[in-house]
Write a protein that holds these residues in place. Structure first.
Motif, PDB file in Angstrom:
ATOM      1  N   MET A  90      19.918 -28.500 -13.270  1.00 55.30           N
ATOM      2  CA  MET A  90      20.039 -29.731 -13.549  1.00 55.30           C
ATOM      3  C   MET A  90      20.328 -30.181 -15.045  1.00 55.30           C
ATOM      4  N   ASP A  91      20.788 -31.351 -15.397  1.00 55.40           N
ATOM      5  CA  ASP A  91      21.168 -31.823 -16.625  1.00 55.40           C
ATOM      6  C   ASP A  91      19.746 -32.116 -17.397  1.00 55.40           C
ATOM      7  N   VAL A  92      19.104 -31.042 -17.834  1.00 60.83           N
ATOM      8  CA  VAL A  92      17.786 -31.066 -18.469  1.00 60.83           C
ATOM      9  C   VAL A  92      17.618 -32.659 -19.265  1.00 60.83           C
ATOM     10  N   HIS A  93      18.542 -32.853 -20.313  1.00 64.32           N
ATOM     11  CA  HIS A  93      18.432 -34.050 -21.067  1.00 64.32           C
ATOM     12  C   HIS A  93      18.201 -35.265 -20.232  1.00 64.32           C
ATOM     13  N   HIS A  94      19.376 -35.506 -19.187  1.00 62.10           N
ATOM     14  CA  HIS A  94      19.177 -36.754 -18.688  1.00 62.10           C
ATOM     15  C   HIS A  94      18.099 -36.748 -17.586  1.00 62.10           C
ATOM     16  N   VAL A  95      17.614 -35.608 -17.072  1.00 62.05           N
ATOM     17  CA  VAL A  95      16.645 -35.785 -16.318  1.00 62.05           C
ATOM     18  C   VAL A  95      15.286 -36.083 -17.163  1.00 62.05           C
ATOM     19  N   CYS A  96      15.385 -35.760 -18.207  1.00 60.17           N
ATOM     20  CA  CYS A  96      14.034 -36.181 -19.110  1.00 60.17           C
ATOM     21  C   CYS A  96      13.973 -37.729 -19.425  1.00 60.17           C
ATOM     22  N   MET A  97      15.261 -38.078 -19.535  1.00 66.14           N
ATOM     23  CA  MET A  97      15.501 -39.643 -19.811  1.00 66.14           C
ATOM     24  C   MET A  97      14.785 -40.361 -18.644  1.00 66.14           C
ATOM     25  N   SER A  98      15.254 -39.668 -17.524  1.00 61.43           N
ATOM     26  CA  SER A  98      14.705 -40.417 -16.165  1.00 61.43           C
ATOM     27  C   SER A  98      13.083 -40.467 -16.194  1.00 61.43           C
ATOM     28  N   LEU A  99      12.438 -39.535 -16.474  1.00 61.49           N
ATOM     29  CA  LEU A  99      11.188 -39.499 -16.751  1.00 61.49           C
ATOM     30  C   LEU A  99      10.651 -40.553 -17.691  1.00 61.49           C
ATOM     31  N   VAL A 100      11.474 -40.443 -19.007  1.00 63.42           N
ATOM     32  CA  VAL A 100      10.887 -41.272 -20.056  1.00 63.42           C
ATOM     33  C   VAL A 100      11.223 -42.771 -19.838  1.00 63.42           C
ATOM     34  N   SER A 101      12.124 -42.996 -18.958  1.00 63.09           N
ATOM     35  CA  SER A 101      12.450 -44.289 -18.516  1.00 63.09           C
ATOM     36  C   SER A 101      11.222 -45.063 -17.671  1.00 63.09           C
TER      37      SER A 101
END
Lengths: 224, 224, 224, 224
Positions: free
Chosen positions: A165-176
């Motif tokens: 996965m795109d780790v950074h963007h998935v991280c953002m999904s969690l942060v969001s």
DNA sequence: CATGAATGAGCTTTCATTCAT
DNA sequence: GATGAATGAAAGCTCATTCAT
């Protein structure tokens, strides 16, 4: 274990002097509560002083301006829990999915649902007027937080739990989701009689589950 | 090509009348820019007027109060889009997943990436100080927006595309991503030189894909 | 010897505190003068402050609004007198006619001839624009004043001094003379060089005498 | 028979021109009504224009300022009924007491209870700000009115109806009742739900009767 | 050190008046 | 002449900040 670091009480001092040393901390605590509750602009300097049990003038003895007080409030309250979590991460034995679930839950219990969550909202609201604070916040909170989450995701991939996965963007999904909760709790939430059934913890769980399992029917998967 | 009020089509009018018709739009545009840039409370009514090229008094000729102006900004920039999207929803023929993707893309193109996206940040920031505006925003934007998304999710379930889910909370997961983008773009983002590689559109696509397909490896599914 | 708030009796206070105690009185006096001179609406809050030797902000430290100040002016100049008169009434021993004469004289000395008399004119002039003040005036001044006069008239009837009468309307006849004097003194009077010989005290005495003894010749009485 | 003198309508003119000539009169009438109803300061120039059926700008075509309009309103409405009454006085055959009663009644019917009564209140209220008007009013209304009343009182004395008296001051006692009524009707009266039973005509009659017959018991008269 | 009375810049809103059309 | 869009001087009120006590 207050969020605000209380100065150590040298017991050789008189009560009055101890009081004096505690002043800045008491003011910061009062300011924190009021800023979170009413916002920076809407909080009057005198209110802060009153809540801290001192007079208006005294406030300006310790902080040269309201702006200065604001900066001090933010900075003194951003000693994040991240270090602790980083350590927990190192020793965690379970699946990465469990790790995420545990992390999100802990976060909500220890940060999101507390005054500290209000600080985030405060920072977001005032960032444009206090770029210095925004930078500070990003360096001290955002970056380390993202790093931790990304490490967990990476671990999941490496252990074969998660697909690539795109780790950074998935991280953002969690942060969001986390940011959303804090903004809701401190902005629209208190103003709206609607969505009374909205439960943060349920939301967090649902959010994580959806991210993990996806929305599509297992059956037609290959079809799409 | 302003979002706000189309230029007058009547060409028989005098220069003055043409100005008059354009005024509200010019004022709304100026207000939008300044509100987003400096916040509602920190923007003086006179600044808005000046930027729109008129005097203080003229502003109040078109909007009965600063708060009224704020509402008008919300309405002209957000409410209208929602109505359009509702109509598109009715005639949409493709899959619900495509519908979500299309919706998110449209939203980003028409709102998220424009100044109008700043309104949400604005409202979140000022909600506590202006409960009436918060209520207005919830009624005019939040409610209709949620309703639309939930209808799409529901449609997906009914058509067998999506598995059963907690529609409301999943809707929030989608909303949280949008809100996150807007907060980022208008709060911390402009203040931090970091995350320069962060691309909103990629993030949105990733977010949606993750929600649709999940993070877990197909293999161990059902096992957990 | 100001009507408003007696000078502080405590002598242990600092200069500053003495000022603080005197402030409300000074402001009330300044407000009385300016309101009477220029009217309530035409008097700017800052003028009052300046005349009292303080700044704009200080005025609002003692009175929460201009309207509040107006009410305080009424109360400190009129309401207090009424209470005193009510007490005098209780202990009065002479005839009811003497009581009326004494009352009118006192009124003229303490109110009618002073600036306080201008308040009535002021209230009449502004009543329509400030219904709340009108209501306040009626409650605090008109009602109690009428009540006092009517009690005196009633006493006269019960003691056999006065003949039966429409107490309320006769009360109005007395009031009308007082009101006339105040309107004259503060409206047309100062603007006209005429009627220089008009003497308020003589008028009051004549008015009362006429009311008591009547205008008709004793002889043809009963004939008409 | 409007109070406002309508300009003669030359019938050779077109409707539009007749309209034009009527403008000042219509504006004066509208202004009169509004000034009486709401007071000078509280009446907006635009309201006057709107009620007269013209635009704001037009008002200033005919009157150079709001102040100018006010003066014109007062002056054009002070063509008193006094001349008619003077003539009636000359031919009156009945007793002087009847004459007073008749005069007061007529006055209330024709002046006191009409818009003209409101003008008096207006003049009293604004006299200090418009000394010119105050003088005008005194010359045109007060003086002639007093003169008429005093002549009636004098006639009563000369004919043996009334006993000797201070004619001027007794005149004032009568005037005070009239002024009181006008102030009440246009100031406190409309603002107070109290005194609902207060009837002007009854008051006037009572007032006059009291003045004529006195309050004291006939019996103990010589005693006092 | 602590106080809180005093300050005055600053903000929103109103409205008489002007003037381009 | 008539219009009404535009103006900008006020005015009431707030509140961060100062400083005499």
């Amino acid at each position: 274990m207050s969020i605000v670091s209380p100065p150590p009480a040298h017991d050789a001092h008189s009560k009055r002097e101890r009081r004096k040393e505690a002043r800045p901390g008491e003011l910061l605590q009062a300011a924190l509560e009021l800023f979170v509750e009413k916002g920076y602009a809407a909080t009057r300097a005198e209110e802060v002083a009153t809540r801290a049990g001192v007079s208006k003038g005294t406030l300006f003895l310790y902080f040269s301006s309201k702006e200065d007080l604001f900066k001090a409030v933010i900075q003194s309250n951003l000693s994040t829990h991240l270090m602790a979590w980083n350590q927990e991460f190192e020793g965690f034995e379970g699946s990465s999915a469990d790790m995420l679930a545990y992390g999100l839950t802990s976060w909500w219990t220890q940060i999101g649902s507390t005054l500290a969550g209000g600080i985030t909202k405060l920072v977001m609201s005032e960032a444009r007027n206090f770029p210095e604070i925004a930078g500070f916040y990003e360096r001290e909170v955002v970056k380390p937080g993202q790093h931790l989450i990304e490490r967990i995701l990476q671990r999941g991939i490496e252990q074969g739990e998660f697909r690539a996965m795109d780790v950074h963007h998935v991280c953002m999904s969690l942060v969001s989701a986390m940011m959303f909760l804090m903004m809701w709790k401190h902005s629209l939430g208190p103003c709206s009689a609607t969505n009374p059934s909205f439960d943060p913890e349920t939301f967090l769980r649902t959010h994580l589950n959806t991210l993990l399992y996806g929305l599509l029917q297992p059956a037609p998967r290959g079809t799409t």
